[in-house]
Motif scaffolding. Sequence first.
Motif, PDB file in Angstrom:
ATOM      1  N   PRO A   1       0.831  -1.217   0.000  1.00 55.29           N
ATOM      2  CA  PRO A   1       0.000   0.000   0.000  1.00 55.29           C
ATOM      3  C   PRO A   1       0.859   1.258   0.000  1.00 55.29           C
ATOM      4  CG  PRO A   1      -0.006  -1.049   2.149  1.00 55.29           C
ATOM      5  CD  PRO A   1       0.780  -1.941   1.257  1.00 55.29           C
ATOM      6  N   GLU A   2       0.390   2.232  -0.744  1.00 47.95           N
ATOM      7  CA  GLU A   2       1.103   3.512  -0.844  1.00 47.95           C
ATOM      8  C   GLU A   2       0.101   4.619  -0.584  1.00 47.95           C
ATOM      9  OE1 GLU A   2       4.063   4.768  -1.800  1.00 47.95           O
ATOM     10  OE2 GLU A   2       5.197   2.912  -2.088  1.00 47.95           O
ATOM     11  N   LEU A   3       0.601   5.731  -0.059  1.00 49.83           N
ATOM     12  CA  LEU A   3      -0.264   6.892   0.073  1.00 49.83           C
ATOM     13  C   LEU A   3      -0.411   7.539  -1.285  1.00 49.83           C
ATOM     14  CD1 LEU A   3       0.760   8.974   3.194  1.00 49.83           C
ATOM     15  CD2 LEU A   3      -1.353   7.762   2.809  1.00 49.83           C
ATOM     16  N   ARG A   4      -1.630   7.888  -1.653  1.00 56.47           N
ATOM     17  CA  ARG A   4      -1.783   8.668  -2.868  1.00 56.47           C
ATOM     18  C   ARG A   4      -1.783  10.144  -2.472  1.00 56.47           C
ATOM     19  NH1 ARG A   4      -6.731  10.481  -2.264  1.00 56.47           N
ATOM     20  NH2 ARG A   4      -8.314   9.173  -1.291  1.00 56.47           N
TER      21      ARG A   4
END
Lengths: 528, 167
Positions: free
Chosen positions: B2-5
């Motif tokens: 998961p990555e921060l958008r």
Amino acid sequence: MTAAPPDTAQATAPATEWRSLDPRTVAVHLSWLAAPLGSLGLTALATHGRLDTRAWITLGCIAAGFAVITTGGLLRWWRTRYRITADAFELRTGLFTRRLRAIPLHRVRNVDLTAHPVQRLLGLTVLRAGTTADGATGGSALTLEALTRPDAERLRAELLARAGSADTTGEPVLSTVDRRWLRYAPLTFWIFGGVFAVLGTVWRVLGDIGVEPWRIGVVRDAFREFGHSALWLTVPLALLGIAAVGSLGAVVLYAENWWKYRLERTDADTLRVRRGLLTTRSVSFERSRLRGAVLREPLLLRLGGGATVRAVAGGLGSREENCKRSQVLPPAPRAEALRVAAAVATPGPGDGAPALFDRPALRPHPPAARRRRTVRGMVWAVLPGTAALTVLGALLTPVLLYCALGYALLAVPLVLVLARDAHRSLGHGVTGRHLLIRSGTFSRDTVALAREAVLAWSFTDSPLTRRAGLTTVTAAVAAGQDGYRAPDMAAGDAVPFAAAAAPGILDEFLAGDPDGAADPLSPPGRRP
Amino acid sequence: MPELRPPRHRVDPRARRWWTVQALLVLSGPALLTALALAVCSLLFFPGALPWLGPLLLVVLVLPALGYLWFMPRWRYAVHAWELGERAVYAASGWFWRTRRIAPLSRVQTVDTVRGPVQRAFGLATVTVTTASTAGDIRIAGLSDADAEELSRRIGEAAQLVAGDAA
């Protein structure tokens, strides 16, 4: 501001009449005179009683200052009243503008008693009541200066009893000082720096009272002798002497700070630290304000196998005050520190996880973090010194060129070792109810924070760290230093760590998260 | 993984001009003035120093000042963004050092709207969302007045809806 409370709980509050501070408080101000009068007396001695205009002006200023301060103290004593009502602690102050401050008792979080030597001589104690509101701003603590010791003890018991704590009975003592711990004292005080700081102060004071140390024959002779002596022998000897004096100072300081140190649970919800030889301190931490603990291992202390512990607690006042008051363990053996830190981080009866800090399974940070530390050391420590010496050498004398080479040869390995150590210190992890962050080489700090205490996450990077694949994650808590950084972790670890430590906060903003699709993805709009 | 958008909404385009003025007032302006004053002094009194002083001033003062003036506002505009989610506020700020910060609405204590003199001239405002920790405060700078008003109102409402202790 507040009307008299209804009589419902008056039975439990017999002392609702206004009480005043102890009149001896005013006498404490006399101590203020000691330093200036003393220095003036020394001046008089040095000049054989002939006081010049400057001295007379100083004397006048002292007299005026004394009058103002004493009058202020008298007025304050005269106009300050306090009382405990059924549900609040009230304080009235002010000469013309009467001010009534009321703290609801259920918001009183900790009550400290401190006394500096003069106050102790007069049997006085300063009481300070901290509330939940002063976590960030630090301005809203109530201070009573000063009460007699029995009064203060009684008032503290009343405040804490009504604040909803259980009965204060003798509960387990978590830690008491051991005389052998004194061996850690020289490893903490900045021994050389401390000696030089003291010398500088003495020098300035002498200068202020008109004595020039260079004129004193003994000092001048000593310096001349030193210059003529065999330097290869006397310089190390002098350093050794300074270290010895510094160590002695450190031991004295340790004793003054930690005499009769005692960390105990006064009831199920309160931890209390008592310590001090001349200035006695007593700091209480309420369980609901404890957010975790920090195990601190400064470089020297770490080499000596010791560590200290701080509590991460809210409501202790401003940042400096927090720094001073959050210490819960003096420099002590590491095993003791591990035990105390775990007990502070997991408050409540029955020490939860004694192994919280003991070789925690932390996720290391990538090698890029070590390269960053190496580069930083080279740029900030090796390069400036070498460059300066080289330039000076080119301009003045070739001897300095050799110095530059020597410096570089000495500094580079040191930087490499320190960077390696700094990198090995880095780590983060989540265990049970806590998240753990470790970093630092000059002071290796292991922080355990209660997971539910995290109230915001920050992710910081720059083009350089992004290219290296690193991100710094900061957990914000309403306690201690407010923000606790986990520097330079792998960019891919950052979000999983934050999400695992405090679930739910980040969910909405994750890329490719199915839940986040509830809000249709629109091009960056300008309207909310 | 998961990555921060990035946050969905950018700040007002006028913020670029505001940051330019700010750069002029705080850093670039004084640096350029210093360079000019030194150049004029040397021209009047030590004309011989110009050949080495000129390039030195150019490299040390003029170019950094102009670079800062040109890049900082654009870079900032590319980074600054914000978003109000259902349960949290999310904002990105900074320029070289980019900080993305997320605070749950249940922890919000106050929402302040501040307009400085220069900001007022451009019709901009800064919204500060405070939490109990100074490390948790979120500043969204360079919003248009209307957006700022609306945002602070909505954060206030949302924070009340989401039950929780602000401590």
